[in-house]
Motif scaffolding. Sequence first.
Motif, PDB file in Angstrom:
ATOM      1  N   PRO A  15     -12.666  13.691 -58.389  1.00  0.00           N
ATOM      2  CA  PRO A  15     -11.744  14.326 -57.487  1.00  0.00           C
ATOM      3  C   PRO A  15     -11.588  13.966 -56.091  1.00  0.00           C
ATOM      4  O   PRO A  15     -10.349  13.580 -55.611  1.00  0.00           O
ATOM      5  N   LEU A  19      -8.006  12.523 -54.595  1.00  0.00           N
ATOM      6  CA  LEU A  19      -7.508  12.698 -53.407  1.00  0.00           C
ATOM      7  C   LEU A  19      -7.203  11.822 -52.446  1.00  0.00           C
ATOM      8  O   LEU A  19      -6.135  11.617 -51.790  1.00  0.00           O
ATOM      9  N   ALA A  29      -2.365  16.216 -50.804  1.00  0.00           N
ATOM     10  CA  ALA A  29      -2.639  17.364 -51.924  1.00  0.00           C
ATOM     11  C   ALA A  29      -3.412  18.293 -51.121  1.00  0.00           C
ATOM     12  O   ALA A  29      -4.400  18.065 -50.108  1.00  0.00           O
ATOM     13  N   ARG A  32      -5.940  21.713 -54.989  1.00  0.00           N
ATOM     14  CA  ARG A  32      -5.548  22.300 -56.179  1.00  0.00           C
ATOM     15  C   ARG A  32      -5.189  21.196 -57.245  1.00  0.00           C
ATOM     16  O   ARG A  32      -3.893  20.905 -57.202  1.00  0.00           O
ATOM     17  N   MET A  33      -6.130  21.073 -58.141  1.00  0.00           N
ATOM     18  CA  MET A  33      -5.604  19.969 -59.229  1.00  0.00           C
ATOM     19  C   MET A  33      -5.971  20.521 -60.563  1.00  0.00           C
ATOM     20  O   MET A  33      -7.268  20.988 -60.635  1.00  0.00           O
ATOM     21  N   GLN A  35      -6.378  19.013 -64.562  1.00  0.00           N
ATOM     22  CA  GLN A  35      -6.217  17.888 -65.438  1.00  0.00           C
ATOM     23  C   GLN A  35      -5.398  18.401 -66.650  1.00  0.00           C
ATOM     24  O   GLN A  35      -5.698  19.322 -67.119  1.00  0.00           O
ATOM     25  N   LEU A  44      -2.880  14.596 -63.736  1.00  0.00           N
ATOM     26  CA  LEU A  44      -3.170  15.876 -63.152  1.00  0.00           C
ATOM     27  C   LEU A  44      -2.138  16.505 -62.612  1.00  0.00           C
ATOM     28  O   LEU A  44      -1.179  15.765 -62.166  1.00  0.00           O
ATOM     29  N   LEU A  46      -0.889  18.748 -59.345  1.00  0.00           N
ATOM     30  CA  LEU A  46      -1.396  18.976 -58.083  1.00  0.00           C
ATOM     31  C   LEU A  46      -0.398  19.707 -57.125  1.00  0.00           C
ATOM     32  O   LEU A  46       0.887  19.590 -57.629  1.00  0.00           O
TER      33      LEU A  46
END
Length: 352
Positions: A15, A19, A29, A32-33, A35, A44, A46
């Motif tokens: 992660p 990012l 971003a 909040r992600m 997959q 993913l 985002l």
Amino acid sequence: MHHATPDLSFGDLTPEFMLDALDAAGLRADGRMLQLNSFENRVLMLHLEDARCGSTAAVAKFYRPGRWSDAQILEEHAFAAELAAAEVPVAAPWALADGSTLFHHQGQRLAVTPRQGGRGPELEDPDVLRWIGRLLARLHGVGRQRPFTERMQWASAAPAQSARDWLIANDAIPPETAPAWDDTVRRCIDAIQAAFDSLPDLQLTRLHGDCHPGNILWTPDRGPHFVDLDDASQGPVVQDLWMLLPGDPDAARRQLHAVLDGYEQVAEFDDRELRLIEPLRTMRMIHHSAWLARRWGDPAFPAAFPWFGTPNYWMDQTALLREQLEAMRPRDTTPARVRDEDIVDFDGDGFA
């Protein structure tokens, strides 16, 4: 049995790395992600701190290294941009920090598109199928304007031959099942090539390439839109039709008629291409086995496909491919599509 060497190409996609890559690409971003389902790439959803093109939700795709060249990916992106410019609803990639739609970050490549919501289409509804048919005709109308020069083609038995050659060269098939499988595949390849050779003036078009129901989303107000042009390719337009059909032969005939009814409201369809449905299906089956074997070094694949590679798997594939040989067997007369509910079963074995 030997498969591809261990694939650690996604090992650094933590992660934090993703990012950082997005930040370097000019997209901040908010952390909040989610997959999304994808075996081939890492994808993913985002959320962005600042809206981009009116959207704060986006989808980022990190491409599997070594699968496509930069030129192949950029050709896909250009096709998506052409479709969007023609108001064909697709998710076209954004230009990122360096001005390109394909961004490089520490050995990884990514593209970002706006998130487009929706649900799976109701393929039992003839009106939905007609709408999808009209949309495919519009996509192919853009596709005919120029050819791909970098993407793969479904225009001969070459993809099946390449898949067969790789599997044999890499000892991917258990010795006790390899001779029967290989003999059957060789005969399938001959039948596939014969089917294409029977249409020497076949028109090839830029295609979606992987137009199964999971790559079409539906919203009540806007209808269908396409996602994931990752397998965009060049070939006969029927390649974008047959994967929409269900396994039940009677349902497949009805649904094929509805899709073609919508398609022909926008563009002509060469009925002779219906003879390619079973050859294209056979080619995809062989190609799929090679795809699984090539990806076996990725830990996600043994976990998701534990049945793959066993002697039973290859015996089952041999049996299925023998059925496809019968389905591809030339008939005495040129098939002609019948209107309304009497769509002909050209292959003699349904569309299952």
